[in-house]
Design a protein around this motif. Structure first.
Motif, short mmCIF file in Angstrom:
data_model
loop_
_atom_site.label_atom_id
_atom_site.label_comp_id
_atom_site.label_asym_id
_atom_site.label_seq_id
_atom_site.Cartn_x
_atom_site.Cartn_y
_atom_site.Cartn_z
N LEU A 1 5.57 10.22 -1.01
CA LEU A 1 5.31 9.07 -1.06
C LEU A 1 5.57 8.05 -0.46
O LEU A 1 7.31 8.22 -0.81
CB LEU A 1 4.54 8.78 -2.76
N ASP B 1 1.06 -0.86 0.06
CA ASP B 1 0.01 -0.12 -0.05
C ASP B 1 0.99 1.04 0.19
O ASP B 1 1.82 1.48 0.72
CB ASP B 1 -0.90 0.21 1.07
N ALA C 1 -1.27 8.12 6.60
CA ALA C 1 -2.78 8.27 5.76
C ALA C 1 -2.22 7.27 4.74
O ALA C 1 -1.24 7.54 3.39
CB ALA C 1 -2.15 9.96 5.53
N PRO C 2 -3.32 6.41 4.30
CA PRO C 2 -3.19 6.10 2.83
C PRO C 2 -3.37 7.10 1.67
O PRO C 2 -3.73 8.06 2.10
CB PRO C 2 -4.44 4.93 2.81
N ASP C 3 -2.97 6.52 0.55
CA ASP C 3 -2.20 7.69 -0.29
C ASP C 3 -2.97 6.66 -1.97
O ASP C 3 -1.87 5.62 -1.97
CB ASP C 3 -1.28 7.89 -0.69
N ASP C 4 -4.02 6.67 -2.54
CA ASP C 4 -4.19 5.55 -3.67
C ASP C 4 -3.67 6.80 -4.82
O ASP C 4 -3.59 5.54 -5.96
CB ASP C 4 -5.85 6.24 -3.85
N ALA C 5 -2.72 7.78 -4.68
CA ALA C 5 -1.96 7.86 -6.47
C ALA C 5 -0.56 6.68 -6.34
O ALA C 5 -0.07 6.17 -5.36
CB ALA C 5 -1.05 9.13 -5.73
N GLN D 1 5.64 3.02 0.24
CA GLN D 1 5.15 1.99 0.02
C GLN D 1 5.64 1.29 1.12
O GLN D 1 6.36 0.88 1.59
CB GLN D 1 5.63 1.69 -1.74
N VAL E 1 0.77 5.34 1.48
CA VAL E 1 0.81 6.40 2.37
C VAL E 1 1.51 7.04 2.82
O VAL E 1 2.48 7.27 1.74
CB VAL E 1 0.82 4.75 3.46
N ARG E 2 1.26 8.12 3.60
CA ARG E 2 2.08 9.47 3.29
C ARG E 2 2.42 9.30 4.90
O ARG E 2 1.01 9.05 5.69
CB ARG E 2 1.47 10.43 3.00
N PRO F 1 5.29 15.70 5.47
CA PRO F 1 4.86 15.39 4.40
C PRO F 1 6.26 15.52 3.20
O PRO F 1 5.68 15.28 1.68
CB PRO F 1 4.20 16.70 4.48
#
Length: 64
Positions: A26, A14, A57-61, A28, A16-17, A22
């Motif tokens: 990104l 998955d 925080a999940p990130d779909d990017a 993984q 995440v961030r 920040p």
């Protein structure tokens, strides 16, 4: 398993961030062993996160 319930929904692979970093970009998830989550971030490299302290925080990017 986790004090931060959102981490229980994550799996290796998955994206995440880190909410407090920040600038790391990104990441993984590489592995999840107990409450230790190993994430490979684009700007920070491999970092082991305590999943009971930090809720990722999940990130779909998709990766850039």
């Amino acid at each position: 398993m986790f004090d931060k319930p959102g981490n229980g929904l994550l799996s290796p692979g998955d994206f995440v961030r880190h909410p407090g970093r920040p600038d790391w970009g990104l990441g993984q998830i590489q592995s999840m062993i107990g409450h230790r989550i190993t994430v490979n971030f684009e700007n920070a490299g491999k970092v082991v996160i305590d999943g009971n302290v930090i809720e990722l925080a999940p990130d779909d990017a998709s990766p850039r």
